[in-house]
Design an enzyme around this catalytic site. Structure first.
Site, PDB file in Angstrom:
ATOM      1  N   ILE A  69      -5.171   4.702  -7.205  1.00 12.14           N
ATOM      2  CA  ILE A  69      -6.305   4.621  -6.296  1.00 12.14           C
ATOM      3  C   ILE A  69      -7.289   5.752  -6.560  1.00 12.14           C
ATOM      4  O   ILE A  69      -8.510   5.553  -6.525  1.00 12.14           O
ATOM      5  CB  ILE A  69      -5.823   4.645  -4.832  1.00 12.14           C
ATOM      6  CG1 ILE A  69      -4.949   3.425  -4.539  1.00 12.14           C
ATOM      7  CG2 ILE A  69      -7.013   4.664  -3.865  1.00 12.14           C
ATOM      8  CD1 ILE A  69      -4.278   3.465  -3.176  1.00 12.14           C
ATOM      9  N   LYS A 126       1.054  11.747   6.525  1.00  8.62           N
ATOM     10  CA  LYS A 126      -0.113  10.875   6.633  1.00  8.62           C
ATOM     11  C   LYS A 126      -0.521  10.703   8.100  1.00  8.62           C
ATOM     12  O   LYS A 126      -1.706  10.597   8.428  1.00  8.62           O
ATOM     13  CB  LYS A 126       0.181   9.525   5.979  1.00  8.62           C
ATOM     14  CG  LYS A 126       0.369   9.600   4.467  1.00  8.62           C
ATOM     15  CD  LYS A 126      -0.858  10.163   3.772  1.00  8.62           C
ATOM     16  CE  LYS A 126      -0.709  10.254   2.280  1.00  8.62           C
ATOM     17  NZ  LYS A 126      -1.919  10.739   1.600  1.00  8.62           N
ATOM     18  N   SER A 128      -2.324   6.589   4.992  1.00  6.89           N
ATOM     19  CA  SER A 128      -1.500   5.427   4.647  1.00  6.89           C
ATOM     20  C   SER A 128      -1.169   4.649   5.906  1.00  6.89           C
ATOM     21  O   SER A 128      -0.974   5.240   6.973  1.00  6.89           O
ATOM     22  CB  SER A 128      -0.204   5.902   3.977  1.00  6.89           C
ATOM     23  OG  SER A 128       0.760   4.862   3.941  1.00  6.89           O
ATOM     24  N   TYR A 138       6.490  11.390   3.693  1.00  2.15           N
ATOM     25  CA  TYR A 138       5.166  10.889   3.307  1.00  2.15           C
ATOM     26  C   TYR A 138       4.430  10.335   4.531  1.00  2.15           C
ATOM     27  O   TYR A 138       3.283  10.702   4.805  1.00  2.15           O
ATOM     28  CB  TYR A 138       5.336   9.807   2.246  1.00  2.15           C
ATOM     29  CG  TYR A 138       4.055   9.257   1.676  1.00  2.15           C
ATOM     30  CD1 TYR A 138       3.487   9.823   0.541  1.00  2.15           C
ATOM     31  CD2 TYR A 138       3.426   8.156   2.253  1.00  2.15           C
ATOM     32  CE1 TYR A 138       2.319   9.312   0.002  1.00  2.15           C
ATOM     33  CE2 TYR A 138       2.259   7.644   1.728  1.00  2.15           C
ATOM     34  CZ  TYR A 138       1.705   8.217   0.595  1.00  2.15           C
ATOM     35  OH  TYR A 138       0.549   7.714   0.075  1.00  2.15           O
TER      36      TYR A 138
END
Length: 324
Positions: free
Chosen positions: A58, A212, A182, A208
């Site tokens: 990305i 986020k 995310s 993670y």
């Protein structure tokens, strides 16, 4: 609101709530028929944009999109060789692109300070800053500063880098800062009691998602902090995309979702839109597919302003800045 726009709004919300439809390329293509206009060609001509973690996936797609819109792109990576390779590939696809490679490990706070000091001596204005660098470690690890690595990479480093670059961001016209979050953050509340993930059994996927979530929780605070310099701050979730990072970290998920995954270019769309659209959306929001989204869908993930401020004070203290 007209009947057609009302139907589009209902469809958009339904896609968001069903997750699988909304986060995949299905949601992306269905929403295209009703969203805001694309940025004008050359919308970033004469502007400078910095994106971290821009050597693949990305991040690379965002970098290419920024270059396509006319920006001088500072492709910022940990490894120069991979950055140079990505730079060549972007220029091959867009021969007129102005792409330069910078090196900074955003998880290393000393490196961030040194990089920012050097950059501000060379660049007078920074129009767009996109925090995309990410990690998903299999086991708990700490940085040289003794911070859990996902916290350092996704939260502490970006906060410090932005703070250090405020002089050149504030010198630009309508500067924008974008945190790439995310959709996984919807599964997590704010870990104010344990931001470093010291307690319990460590999971890289959970770490993670937790960090986020922190990015989204801090976005309104950061927007207020830098409002005096007219810096707008946004967080974004790109949906589920087929990237090298996903293939490495979550191979079973990738195999299961397969053709439903978005391309990196589709996942990059909203970050590019936020970077270049006019007029700019209101600062402090969380976006997906060119629309502001709720911070919560699950009751157990909710938190109050006191928790948000508590996390902010921890982060500000960790990176050595005034939390006022």
């Amino acid at each position: 609101m007209g009947i057609k726009n009302g139907i589009r709004s209902v469809l958009d919300t339904a896609l968001d709530r069903t997750i699988v439809s909304g986060y995949t390329r299905v949601g992306y293509h269905l929403r295209q028929f009703g969203w805001a206009d694309d940025p004008e060609p050359g919308a970033l001509q004469g502007q400078t944009a910095l994106i971290t973690g821009a050597n693949r996936g990305i991040g690379k797609a965002i970098a290419a999109g920024l270059a396509r819109l006319g920006a001088t792109v500072l492709l910022t990576v940990r490894d120069r060789e991979s950055g140079e390779r990505a730079c060549r590939e972007i220029i091959e696809a867009h021969p007129d692109a102005d792409v330069q490679v910078e090196v900074c490990d955003v998880s290393d706070l000393s490196a961030v300070r040194a990089f920012a000091a050097d950059l501000t001596s060379r660049v007078w204005e920074l129009n767009v800053l996109i925090h995309n660098a990410g990690v998903l470690p299999p086991t708990r690890a700490e940085t040289v500063d003794r911070h859990e690595v996902t916290l350092a990479t996704h939260v502490l480093g970006p906060v410090l880098l932005t703070e250090c670059l405020v002089p050149i961001l504030g010198a630009a016209d309508d500067p924008r800062v974008i945190l790439m979050s995310s959709g996984g953050m919807y599964t997590q509340s704010l870990p104010t009691d344990d931001p470093e993930y010291l307690d319990g059994r460590y999971s890289g996927v959970t770490a993670y998602a937790r960090t986020k979530r922190m990015q989204v929780a801090l976005t309104p605070i950061l927007a207020r902090r830098w409002a005096g310099q007219h810096i707008r701050v946004y967080s974004v979730h790109p949906g589920w995309a087929d990237t090298p990072g996903l293939a490495t970290s979550l191979p079973a998920f990738r195999k299961l979702t397969g053709p439903l995954l978005r391309t990196p270019e589709e996942a990059a769309d909203t970050a590019l839109w936020l970077a270049a659209t006019q007029p700019a959306p209101s600062s402090g929001g969380f976006f997906h597919d060119r629309r502001a989204r709720p911070e919560h869908y699950l009751p157990l993930t909710r938190y109050g302003d006191r928790d948000r401020q508590r996390l902010w004070r921890y982060c500000a203290d960790a990176v050595g800045i005034d939390d006022a």
